[in-house]
Design an enzyme around this catalytic site. Structure first.
Site, PDB file in Angstrom:
ATOM      1  N   ARG A  82      25.640 -91.627  92.752  1.00  0.00           N
ATOM      2  CA  ARG A  82      26.530 -92.656  92.219  1.00  0.00           C
ATOM      3  C   ARG A  82      26.687 -93.818  93.201  1.00  0.00           C
ATOM      4  O   ARG A  82      27.712 -94.497  93.207  1.00  0.00           O
ATOM      5  CB  ARG A  82      27.878 -92.008  91.897  1.00  0.00           C
ATOM      6  CG  ARG A  82      28.438 -92.383  90.543  1.00  0.00           C
ATOM      7  CD  ARG A  82      29.555 -91.445  90.115  1.00  0.00           C
ATOM      8  NE  ARG A  82      29.036 -90.360  89.319  1.00  0.00           N
ATOM      9  CZ  ARG A  82      29.484 -89.108  89.392  1.00  0.00           C
ATOM     10  NH1 ARG A  82      30.458 -88.785  90.209  1.00  0.00           N
ATOM     11  NH2 ARG A  82      28.942 -88.170  88.627  1.00  0.00           N
ATOM     12  N   ASP A 113      18.461 -86.215  92.175  1.00  0.00           N
ATOM     13  CA  ASP A 113      18.287 -87.252  91.163  1.00  0.00           C
ATOM     14  C   ASP A 113      17.354 -88.349  91.673  1.00  0.00           C
ATOM     15  O   ASP A 113      17.203 -88.532  92.880  1.00  0.00           O
ATOM     16  CB  ASP A 113      19.646 -87.874  90.821  1.00  0.00           C
ATOM     17  CG  ASP A 113      20.535 -86.905  90.044  1.00  0.00           C
ATOM     18  OD1 ASP A 113      19.995 -86.053  89.312  1.00  0.00           O
ATOM     19  OD2 ASP A 113      21.773 -87.010  90.183  1.00  0.00           O
ATOM     20  N   ASP A 154      19.176 -82.930  86.333  1.00  0.00           N
ATOM     21  CA  ASP A 154      19.967 -83.818  85.488  1.00  0.00           C
ATOM     22  C   ASP A 154      18.946 -84.792  84.901  1.00  0.00           C
ATOM     23  O   ASP A 154      18.314 -85.567  85.627  1.00  0.00           O
ATOM     24  CB  ASP A 154      21.046 -84.533  86.308  1.00  0.00           C
ATOM     25  CG  ASP A 154      22.359 -84.626  85.548  1.00  0.00           C
ATOM     26  OD1 ASP A 154      22.298 -84.836  84.313  1.00  0.00           O
ATOM     27  OD2 ASP A 154      23.429 -84.508  86.158  1.00  0.00           O
ATOM     28  N   ARG A 174      29.467 -87.277  77.914  1.00  0.00           N
ATOM     29  CA  ARG A 174      28.090 -86.960  77.555  1.00  0.00           C
ATOM     30  C   ARG A 174      28.007 -85.710  76.687  1.00  0.00           C
ATOM     31  O   ARG A 174      27.189 -85.622  75.789  1.00  0.00           O
ATOM     32  CB  ARG A 174      27.262 -86.747  78.821  1.00  0.00           C
ATOM     33  CG  ARG A 174      25.887 -86.274  78.495  1.00  0.00           C
ATOM     34  CD  ARG A 174      24.889 -86.144  79.621  1.00  0.00           C
ATOM     35  NE  ARG A 174      25.230 -86.700  80.896  1.00  0.00           N
ATOM     36  CZ  ARG A 174      24.950 -87.936  81.279  1.00  0.00           C
ATOM     37  NH1 ARG A 174      24.362 -88.765  80.439  1.00  0.00           N
ATOM     38  NH2 ARG A 174      25.262 -88.350  82.478  1.00  0.00           N
ATOM     39  N   TYR A 175      28.825 -84.732  76.998  1.00  0.00           N
ATOM     40  CA  TYR A 175      28.797 -83.451  76.289  1.00  0.00           C
ATOM     41  C   TYR A 175      29.939 -83.420  75.266  1.00  0.00           C
ATOM     42  O   TYR A 175      30.949 -84.083  75.438  1.00  0.00           O
ATOM     43  CB  TYR A 175      28.974 -82.308  77.286  1.00  0.00           C
ATOM     44  CG  TYR A 175      27.901 -82.220  78.345  1.00  0.00           C
ATOM     45  CD1 TYR A 175      26.621 -81.768  78.031  1.00  0.00           C
ATOM     46  CD2 TYR A 175      28.163 -82.575  79.661  1.00  0.00           C
ATOM     47  CE1 TYR A 175      25.645 -81.660  79.002  1.00  0.00           C
ATOM     48  CE2 TYR A 175      27.193 -82.467  80.653  1.00  0.00           C
ATOM     49  CZ  TYR A 175      25.931 -82.011  80.315  1.00  0.00           C
ATOM     50  OH  TYR A 175      24.966 -81.901  81.280  1.00  0.00           O
ATOM     51  N   CYS A 208      27.173 -89.424 101.486  1.00  0.00           N
ATOM     52  CA  CYS A 208      25.895 -88.714 101.446  1.00  0.00           C
ATOM     53  C   CYS A 208      24.816 -89.748 101.151  1.00  0.00           C
ATOM     54  O   CYS A 208      24.926 -90.495 100.176  1.00  0.00           O
ATOM     55  CB  CYS A 208      25.890 -87.674 100.327  1.00  0.00           C
ATOM     56  SG  CYS A 208      27.311 -86.573 100.341  1.00  0.00           S
ATOM     57  N   CYS A 214      34.850 -91.930  99.335  1.00  0.00           N
ATOM     58  CA  CYS A 214      34.703 -90.555  99.816  1.00  0.00           C
ATOM     59  C   CYS A 214      35.093 -90.510 101.286  1.00  0.00           C
ATOM     60  O   CYS A 214      35.166 -91.553 101.944  1.00  0.00           O
ATOM     61  CB  CYS A 214      33.254 -90.084  99.682  1.00  0.00           C
ATOM     62  SG  CYS A 214      32.717 -89.862  97.977  1.00  0.00           S
ATOM     63  N   LYS A 258      22.399 -81.920  82.129  1.00  0.00           N
ATOM     64  CA  LYS A 258      21.795 -80.937  83.034  1.00  0.00           C
ATOM     65  C   LYS A 258      20.894 -79.987  82.253  1.00  0.00           C
ATOM     66  O   LYS A 258      21.315 -79.399  81.267  1.00  0.00           O
ATOM     67  CB  LYS A 258      22.897 -80.141  83.721  1.00  0.00           C
ATOM     68  CG  LYS A 258      23.803 -81.007  84.597  1.00  0.00           C
ATOM     69  CD  LYS A 258      24.953 -80.191  85.157  1.00  0.00           C
ATOM     70  CE  LYS A 258      25.917 -81.040  85.953  1.00  0.00           C
ATOM     71  NZ  LYS A 258      26.713 -81.956  85.103  1.00  0.00           N
ATOM     72  N   ARG A 274      33.663 -81.969  76.864  1.00  0.00           N
ATOM     73  CA  ARG A 274      34.176 -82.195  78.214  1.00  0.00           C
ATOM     74  C   ARG A 274      33.814 -83.587  78.712  1.00  0.00           C
ATOM     75  O   ARG A 274      32.816 -84.174  78.270  1.00  0.00           O
ATOM     76  CB  ARG A 274      33.669 -81.131  79.186  1.00  0.00           C
ATOM     77  CG  ARG A 274      32.170 -80.969  79.262  1.00  0.00           C
ATOM     78  CD  ARG A 274      31.856 -79.525  79.672  1.00  0.00           C
ATOM     79  NE  ARG A 274      30.460 -79.315  80.019  1.00  0.00           N
ATOM     80  CZ  ARG A 274      29.498 -79.117  79.110  1.00  0.00           C
ATOM     81  NH1 ARG A 274      29.758 -79.176  77.813  1.00  0.00           N
ATOM     82  NH2 ARG A 274      28.259 -78.905  79.523  1.00  0.00           N
ATOM     83  N   CYS A 320      23.428 -90.163  97.556  1.00  0.00           N
ATOM     84  CA  CYS A 320      24.479 -90.191  96.517  1.00  0.00           C
ATOM     85  C   CYS A 320      23.931 -90.692  95.184  1.00  0.00           C
ATOM     86  O   CYS A 320      23.362 -91.773  95.090  1.00  0.00           O
ATOM     87  CB  CYS A 320      25.628 -91.087  96.965  1.00  0.00           C
ATOM     88  SG  CYS A 320      26.923 -91.255  95.715  1.00  0.00           S
TER      89      CYS A 320
HETATM   90  C1  LIG Z   1      27.898 -82.262  85.247  1.00  0.00           C
HETATM   91  C2  LIG Z   1      28.659 -82.966  84.223  1.00  0.00           C
HETATM   92  C3  LIG Z   1      29.646 -82.308  83.480  1.00  0.00           C
HETATM   93  C4  LIG Z   1      29.985 -80.849  83.700  1.00  0.00           C
HETATM   94  O1  LIG Z   1      28.921 -80.030  83.337  1.00  0.00           O
HETATM   95  P1  LIG Z   1      29.052 -78.419  83.439  1.00  0.00           P
HETATM   96  O2  LIG Z   1      27.675 -77.916  83.194  1.00  0.00           O
HETATM   97  O3  LIG Z   1      30.053 -78.023  82.398  1.00  0.00           O
HETATM   98  O4  LIG Z   1      29.556 -78.141  84.818  1.00  0.00           O
HETATM   99  C5  LIG Z   1      30.302 -83.018  82.517  1.00  0.00           C
HETATM  100  N1  LIG Z   1      30.016 -84.309  82.271  1.00  0.00           N
HETATM  101  C6  LIG Z   1      29.063 -84.963  82.939  1.00  0.00           C
HETATM  102  C7  LIG Z   1      28.776 -86.378  82.617  1.00  0.00           C
HETATM  103  C8  LIG Z   1      28.358 -84.325  83.956  1.00  0.00           C
HETATM  104  O5  LIG Z   1      27.412 -84.989  84.639  1.00  0.00           O
END
Ligand SMILES: *Cc1c(COP(=O)(O)O)cnc(C)c1O
Length: 407
Positions: free
Chosen positions: A157, A316, A353, A135-136, A152, A148, A360, A139, A155
């Site tokens: 997911r 969520d 989120d 998404r980002y 929870c 798990c 986020k 990362r 959850c």
């Molecule tokens: C939460 C999340 C991350 C990590 O986000 P940070 O703000 O760097 O901790 C990376 N990818 C996805 C899809 C996430 O939901």
């Protein structure tokens, strides 16, 4: 508003909070006849999890009709599983026990609204290969397993976790790793699931080694609730293995001070001693941690476990979670009662989120009142107003701004 007032009923409140902040053992409880060797063996804990309505009824005759009906339906939605260790933290006499509400299913989980979703963060639509969410820009989220130690009830997911809903998640590590290797812009991999620490030491080591062999990966992290649900899993052998892959961070997931037992504190201490920086992610949950005193006690207790609070998540919009969701208004009120009122290290970032998949988004009380007329007007945690002189375009000011009247 202050929670530290020793007068009035503040005394009683702080006495309760001090009790919550004490470290206690979960004890052997219902399993007093089990040997210490078995009890402290994480495989024994997993094998003896409470997974059926029959077991639950036997151990907890105080189940409410809502819980009974919920447990019956769990196998078609999100499985029921609670480790014996964590089960001992439930107060069977308290229908509103904050531990109980997190892990015992309720029939309200089947009540859904049109704005609730099965994939509230839009993960599946951001997955270039199954089990990888990109998404980002720099990362990725790497889903390792759909299992798990315990489940929870809120959850995010649950569409895939525990496989009760028939998603049939089968991660293909080779494909996930190949994607990361082919994308040099990725410098950070977050292992999650399901819980990555359910993998054997060997399997996890193999995966971490493959990731570390990718030259452009700088930073590895693991998201896990195992230190809370199954502290027995945090063995010296696991810690010795993990420390080979630094820089490696771990984010745990704890919601209430009672989850932080002596067992958990010791397990987290072993991880910290292995040089692993620890963060915590909390989900804001109704009747669990949606008051400022309880949240503050929890965050301060995390610091005593050498854990830096990282995020508070607005719950969520996962289908069937309305009974557990606290409002954004509550979340903001809690944040207002943290910043300035306690150690800065204890204050996490409150995030939503974004529904549908925007990532986020931080939400915060307003501290910047306005930016104009050669000043930034700010207020502090006590509501006092201050000004920071700065030109409208951000350049430093050489003449003081004209005085303004503050009410
Ligand atoms: C939460 C999340 C991350 C990590 O986000 P940070 O703000 O760097 O901790 C990376 N990818 C996805 C899809 C996430 O939901």
């Amino acid at each position: 508003m202050s929670n530290d007032n020793p007068s009035g009923n503040g005394g009683a409140v702080s006495a309760t909070l001090n009790t919550l902040k004490q470290f206690k053992s979960a004890g052997r409880g219902f399993w007093s006849d089990v040997s210490a060797a078995d009890w402290n063996d994480w495989h024994w804990q997993l094998k003896h999890r409470i997974t059926s309505l029959e077991q639950l009824q036997r151990l907890m005759p105080t189940l409410t009709p809502e819980e009974l009906a919920g447990a019956q339906l769990a196998k078609t939605k999100l499985a029921l599983a609670i480790t014996p260790y964590f089960f001992n933290l439930i107060d069977p006499a308290d229908a509103n026990c904050p531990i109980r509400q997190q892990v015992i299913p309720r029939i309200e989980e089947t009540h859904t609204a049109s704005w609730e979703m099965s994939d509230p963060c839009g993960e599946d639509s951001h997955s270039p290969v199954p089990g990888l969410v990109h998404r980002y820009p720099d990362r990725v989220l790497f889903l390792v397993t759909d299992r798990c130690a315990a489940y929870c009830r809120y959850c995010t997911r649950s569409r895939l976790v525990s496989n009760a809903a028939g998603y049939d998640f089968h991660p293909e590590f080779d494909k996930q790793i190949a994607y990361i290797a082919a994308h040099p812009e990725i410098r950070d991999v977050l292992l999650s699931g399901g819980d990555p620490l359910l993998l054997s030491d060997d399997k996890l080591e193999h995966l971490l080694a493959k990731l570390r062999a990718i030259p452009h990966l700088e930073f590895l992290r693991i998201g896990t609730r195992i230190p809370i649900f199954l502290p027995q899993r945090i063995t010296p052998e696991l810690c010795a293995m993990l420390k080979k892959f630094h820089p490696l961070f771990i984010s745990i997931h704890s919601n209430h001070p009672r989850e932080l037992t002596t067992e958990v504190r010791d397990a987290l201490g072993r991880l910290a001693d292995a040089g692993i920086p620890l963060g915590n992610q909390t989900v804001l949950l109704k009747h669990v941690n949606d008051t400022a005193p309880v949240m503050k006690a929890h965050l301060q207790k995390l610091l005593m476990c050498r854990v830096r609070p990282y995020y508070i998540y607005q719950c969520d919009l996962i289908a069937g979670s309305a009974h557990l969701r606290a409002s954004v208004r509550k979340g903001l009120e809690i944040m207002e009662n943290l910043r300035g009122h306690t150690t800065g290290y204890a204050v996490p970032t409150y995030v939503i989120d974004a529904p549908g998949g925007g990532g986020k988004v931080p939400v915060s009380p307003e501290y910047v009142l306005c930016r104009n007329a050669g000043r930034v007007l700010i207020r502090n945690y006590e509501g006092k107003i201050f000004e920071y002189p700065e030109a409208n375009d951000g350049t430093p000011l050489f003449a003081p701004p004209k005085e303004i009247e503050l009410v």
